[in-house]
Design a protein around this motif. Structure first.
Motif, PDB file in Angstrom:
ATOM      1  N   PHE A  19       0.739  -1.106  -0.034  1.00 33.43           N
ATOM      2  CA  PHE A  19      -0.032   0.020   0.240  1.00 33.43           C
ATOM      3  C   PHE A  19       0.766   1.287   0.083  1.00 33.43           C
ATOM      4  O   PHE A  19       0.397   2.159  -0.613  1.00 33.43           O
ATOM      5  CB  PHE A  19      -0.868  -0.087   1.319  1.00 33.43           C
ATOM      6  CG  PHE A  19      -1.633   1.350   1.325  1.00 33.43           C
ATOM      7  CD1 PHE A  19      -2.995   1.484   0.915  1.00 33.43           C
ATOM      8  CD2 PHE A  19      -0.871   2.214   2.291  1.00 33.43           C
ATOM      9  CE1 PHE A  19      -3.571   2.764   1.269  1.00 33.43           C
ATOM     10  CE2 PHE A  19      -1.642   3.619   2.523  1.00 33.43           C
ATOM     11  CZ  PHE A  19      -2.926   3.654   2.148  1.00 33.43           C
ATOM     12  N   LEU A  23       1.248   4.303  -2.585  1.00 33.41           N
ATOM     13  CA  LEU A  23       1.427   5.555  -2.352  1.00 33.41           C
ATOM     14  C   LEU A  23       2.490   6.343  -2.869  1.00 33.41           C
ATOM     15  O   LEU A  23       2.154   7.643  -3.454  1.00 33.41           O
ATOM     16  CB  LEU A  23       1.155   5.739  -0.848  1.00 33.41           C
ATOM     17  CG  LEU A  23       0.808   7.230  -0.082  1.00 33.41           C
ATOM     18  CD1 LEU A  23      -0.081   7.052   0.981  1.00 33.41           C
ATOM     19  CD2 LEU A  23       2.045   8.054  -0.091  1.00 33.41           C
ATOM     20  N   GLY A 145      -3.670   2.352  -2.324  1.00 40.54           N
ATOM     21  CA  GLY A 145      -2.448   3.125  -2.107  1.00 40.54           C
ATOM     22  C   GLY A 145      -2.094   4.463  -3.235  1.00 40.54           C
ATOM     23  O   GLY A 145      -1.724   5.210  -2.936  1.00 40.54           O
TER      24      GLY A 145
END
Length: 422
Positions: A19, A23, A145
């Motif tokens: 995740f 991001l 993410g």
């Protein structure tokens, strides 16, 4: 039981790291989209030039998907992933040192090379850690993410541009991601279980050792067409939404960044939710094929909200309609789970590479098409209408081209499928 609990907890920690990787991955991508109005003034870039710059990342990102998929299937992800992560972080940071369109194009291409590992690796890892009926939620989480990076990135990048300027913004955002490598090396296991060891699922397909082949069948073709449409739509929003809010809705860079984060947040929150709902229904006895397909087609229909967004009389109305369009995120975890269910266990990385190659052809085309349509018509509306039509085609592909969600059997691979070198 204790070892099983530890392994289960470790698996979710790895999903959490995936995740965070997503991001940072999309945070590094969104920097250009948010900064583009300022950069275009500074470097005197035309609308067509902006479309070219926005698409440059996808030239290398798309072309690297097939090699990345093969590497994911055959190399140690404990080391491969952080090396590629470091490469894309440095490419993002060094963009702040550029002084011309040509050099900026070079670093965007380099960024695409590094980030090519993201989706094949994450898909492969989830397929090894979770059985088939449990993959929707972890797939939705790691995919979310990406949207978290967009939601966080838009306002943060806007704020950094205001206070530091666009050059220092690139340096700060790009180099920050290097911190992620430390927990990855500390926590990721030296060896992942094989798909057969983890799930007990029957082996499907003829194992071809280290040769660079992928098994082509109807399901892969349907997945590729559907994912092309999904990425065309998603990348159009990612690339042009900040510029749309500045140019058409007359927002400042900072306000546009904040407003852009709302649809991206909607997209991101819906991703694990869609995977969780489908997993829960399948555990209750619902047919996997119908459930996952339905959890894709329904959200894809929400994509038509992008058209009324262009006609909304107020900024608030436009943003709300775009939030409605962003509910296509509900499909994302199930898109990944569909591929994991259809691919031979030893080809998940390569299937993902082929899928992501098709998707990122959409990423290459969408910004350029939008730029040319704006140049020709002076309006964003034609580009939004085209995007709505494309996402409807994608839903039809997952619904009617993709068949039953199961990997091809060995006999089918040997007798009925075509096997092509990649």
């Amino acid at each position: 039981m204790h070892n099983t609990d530890n392994a289960h907890s470790r698996n979710w920690v790895i999903v959490g790291l995936l995740f965070l990787a997503g991001l940072f991955n999309y945070l590094d991508r969104v920097t250009l989209s948010v900064a583009l109005p300022v950069i275009s003034l500074n470097l005197s870039i035309s609308p067509a030039g902006k479309g070219l710059l926005l698409s440059a990342f996808f030239w290398s990102y798309a072309s690297m998907q097939l090699p990345a998929g093969w590497c994911v299937d055959h190399l140690n992800l404990r080391w491969l992933y952080p090396c590629m992560f470091a490469a894309w972080s440095l490419a993002s940071g060094l963009t702040g040192l550029t002084g011309s369109l040509g050099v900026m194009l070079f670093f965007r291409v380099l960024l695409g090379v590094g980030e090519s590992i993201y989706l094949p690796a994450a898909t492969k890892i989830v397929s090894k850690l979770y059985v088939q009926k449990e993959r929707g939620l972890p797939s939705g989480i790691f995919n979310s993410g990406a949207r978290a990076g967009l939601a966080l990135g838009a306002p943060v990048v806007g704020l950094l541009i205001v206070h530091l300027g666009w050059r220092r913004m690139f340096l700060a955002v790009g180099l920050l991601g290097l911190v992620w490598i430390v927990p990855w090396l500390l926590l990721f296991p030296k060896r992942l279980p094989s798909s057969e060891e983890r799930s007990g699922e029957k082996f499907s397909g003829h194992r071809r050792g280290q040769r660079m082949f992928v098994s082509v069948n109807r399901n892969l073709l349907g997945i590729c067409l559907g994912f092309f449409c999904f990425d065309y739509y998603a990348y159009l929003l990612m690339a042009w939404l900040p510029d749309y809010l500045v140019e058409v809705r007359h927002m400042t860079i900072l306000k546009a960044g904040i407003s852009t984060s709302i649809p991206f947040l909607t997209f991101g929150l819906s991703e694990p939710l869609g995977g969780w709902v489908a997993d829960a229904l399948i555990r209750r006895g619902w047919d996997e094929t119908r459930t996952r397909k339905g959890a894709v087609i329904g959200p894809f229909l929400a994509g038509i909200f992008i058209v009324p967004a262009a006609y909304a009389h107020t900024v608030t109305g436009a943003v709300l309609f775009i939030c409605g369009a962003s509910l296509i995120g509900f499909a994302t975890g199930n898109l990944t789970a569909i591929l994991q269910s259809c691919a031979p266990a030893h080809e998940v990385g390569r299937w993902t590479g082929v899928e992501n190659l098709a998707g990122n052809v959409g990423g290459i085309i969408a910004p350029v098409v939008m730029g040319l349509l704006i140049l020709r018509t002076g309006s964003f509306i034609p580009g939004f209408v085209v995007a709505a039509l494309v996402i409807l085609i994608g839903g039809a592909s997952y619904g009617w081209v993709v068949g039953k969600l199961e990997p091809p059997l060995c006999d089918e691979l040997l007798d009925a499928e075509r096997t092509v070198a990649i």
